[in-house]
Design a protein around this motif. Structure first.
Motif, PDB file in Angstrom:
ATOM      1  N   ASP A  35      10.868   6.733  -5.417  1.00  0.00           N
ATOM      2  CA  ASP A  35       9.889   7.817  -5.399  1.00  0.00           C
ATOM      3  C   ASP A  35       8.444   7.316  -5.360  1.00  0.00           C
ATOM      4  N   GLN A  36       8.231   6.017  -5.551  1.00  0.00           N
ATOM      5  CA  GLN A  36       6.883   5.439  -5.469  1.00  0.00           C
ATOM      6  C   GLN A  36       6.523   4.985  -4.055  1.00  0.00           C
ATOM      7  N   GLY A  37       7.530   4.846  -3.191  1.00  0.00           N
ATOM      8  CA  GLY A  37       7.277   4.407  -1.827  1.00  0.00           C
ATOM      9  C   GLY A  37       7.005   2.916  -1.755  1.00  0.00           C
ATOM     10  N   LEU A  38       6.584   2.473  -0.591  1.00  0.00           N
ATOM     11  CA  LEU A  38       6.281   1.058  -0.369  1.00  0.00           C
ATOM     12  C   LEU A  38       4.800   0.805  -0.596  1.00  0.00           C
ATOM     13  N   THR A  39       4.499  -0.351  -1.144  1.00  0.00           N
ATOM     14  CA  THR A  39       3.109  -0.733  -1.349  1.00  0.00           C
ATOM     15  C   THR A  39       2.770  -1.852  -0.375  1.00  0.00           C
ATOM     16  N   VAL A  40       1.837  -1.578   0.518  1.00  0.00           N
ATOM     17  CA  VAL A  40       1.391  -2.570   1.489  1.00  0.00           C
ATOM     18  C   VAL A  40      -0.131  -2.576   1.502  1.00  0.00           C
ATOM     19  N   GLY A  41      -0.681  -3.689   1.907  1.00  0.00           N
ATOM     20  CA  GLY A  41      -2.132  -3.792   2.004  1.00  0.00           C
ATOM     21  C   GLY A  41      -2.619  -3.411   3.384  1.00  0.00           C
ATOM     22  N   ALA A  42      -3.909  -3.195   3.502  1.00  0.00           N
ATOM     23  CA  ALA A  42      -4.512  -2.897   4.802  1.00  0.00           C
ATOM     24  C   ALA A  42      -4.509  -4.166   5.648  1.00  0.00           C
ATOM     25  N   PRO A  43      -4.541  -4.022   6.968  1.00  0.00           N
ATOM     26  CA  PRO A  43      -4.569  -5.206   7.833  1.00  0.00           C
ATOM     27  C   PRO A  43      -5.826  -6.035   7.581  1.00  0.00           C
ATOM     28  N   THR A  44      -5.702  -7.328   7.815  1.00  0.00           N
ATOM     29  CA  THR A  44      -6.820  -8.248   7.589  1.00  0.00           C
ATOM     30  C   THR A  44      -7.978  -7.906   8.523  1.00  0.00           C
TER      31      THR A  44
END
Length: 189
Positions: free
Chosen positions: A107-116
């Motif tokens: 329920d928290q989903g995926l955590t990804v960063g913004a592109p460099t």
């Protein structure tokens, strides 16, 4: 940052306008197509080192395939039945994420960063520029589609399916194509 978010919603709404306005189909499930695109992008960013542009194309492509899957039975539905089916699709996505939390983050989903970001831009500014560029590209592409024979076929099916069929337009294929393009836009958004 908010400008980029607005640009993302413009992409989604442009696709939904094509589906509803140009083709006459009704969808309450575009949030589901957005989720398919977001999960696809998140999984690619987490598990591969692919170019970000290719990841965006993959997100739009997987959402377009989901649009074909939903669009095929949608060719036989109209009005509230079509709206209910698309809403059911959107409501099923969180259940899938909860069923496989190791893959989809629950329920928290995926955590990804913004592109460099290149140069002196911050990651948020770079992401906003990418979103604005994607919105401009989608708007130009959709305008070209609407002025092409596909756009004329979309409008003919919207106005009168029987007359469109008599004019040689494959109605079911046109409806599925509209769903796929619209879902691809939602996945990109």
């Amino acid at each position: 940052v908010q400008v980029g978010e607005i640009a993302s919603y413009i992409v989604v709404l442009a696709g939904l306008s094509l589906l509803t306005g140009a083709n006459g189909q009704f969808s309450l499930g575009h949030g589901g197509f957005m989720a398919v695109g977001a999960y696809t992008l998140g999984l690619f960013m987490t598990h591969t080192a692919t170019n970000f542009v290719l990841e965006l194309v993959a997100a739009a492509g997987v959402a377009a395939v989901a649009g074909v899957v939903i669009g095929l039975p949608a060719t036989r539905l109209k009005g509230p039945y079509l709206a209910g089916m698309t809403l059911l699709f959107a409501l099923s996505i969180p259940g899938i994420a909860d069923k496989w939390p190791a893959t989809f983050g629950g329920d928290q989903g995926l955590t990804v960063g913004a592109p460099t970001a290149p140069g002196t831009l911050s990651q948020e500014q770079w992401l906003a520029w990418i979103q604005i560029l994607c919105a401009l590209i989608v708007m130009v592409l959709l305008a070209n589609v609407l002025w092409s024979r596909y756009g004329r076929a979309f409008r003919a099916v919207r106005d009168d399916e029987i007359a469109a069929s008599l004019a040689g337009i494959h109605v079911a294929r046109t409806k599925v194509l509209a769903f796929a393009v619209s879902a691809g836009c939602a996945g990109l958004g």
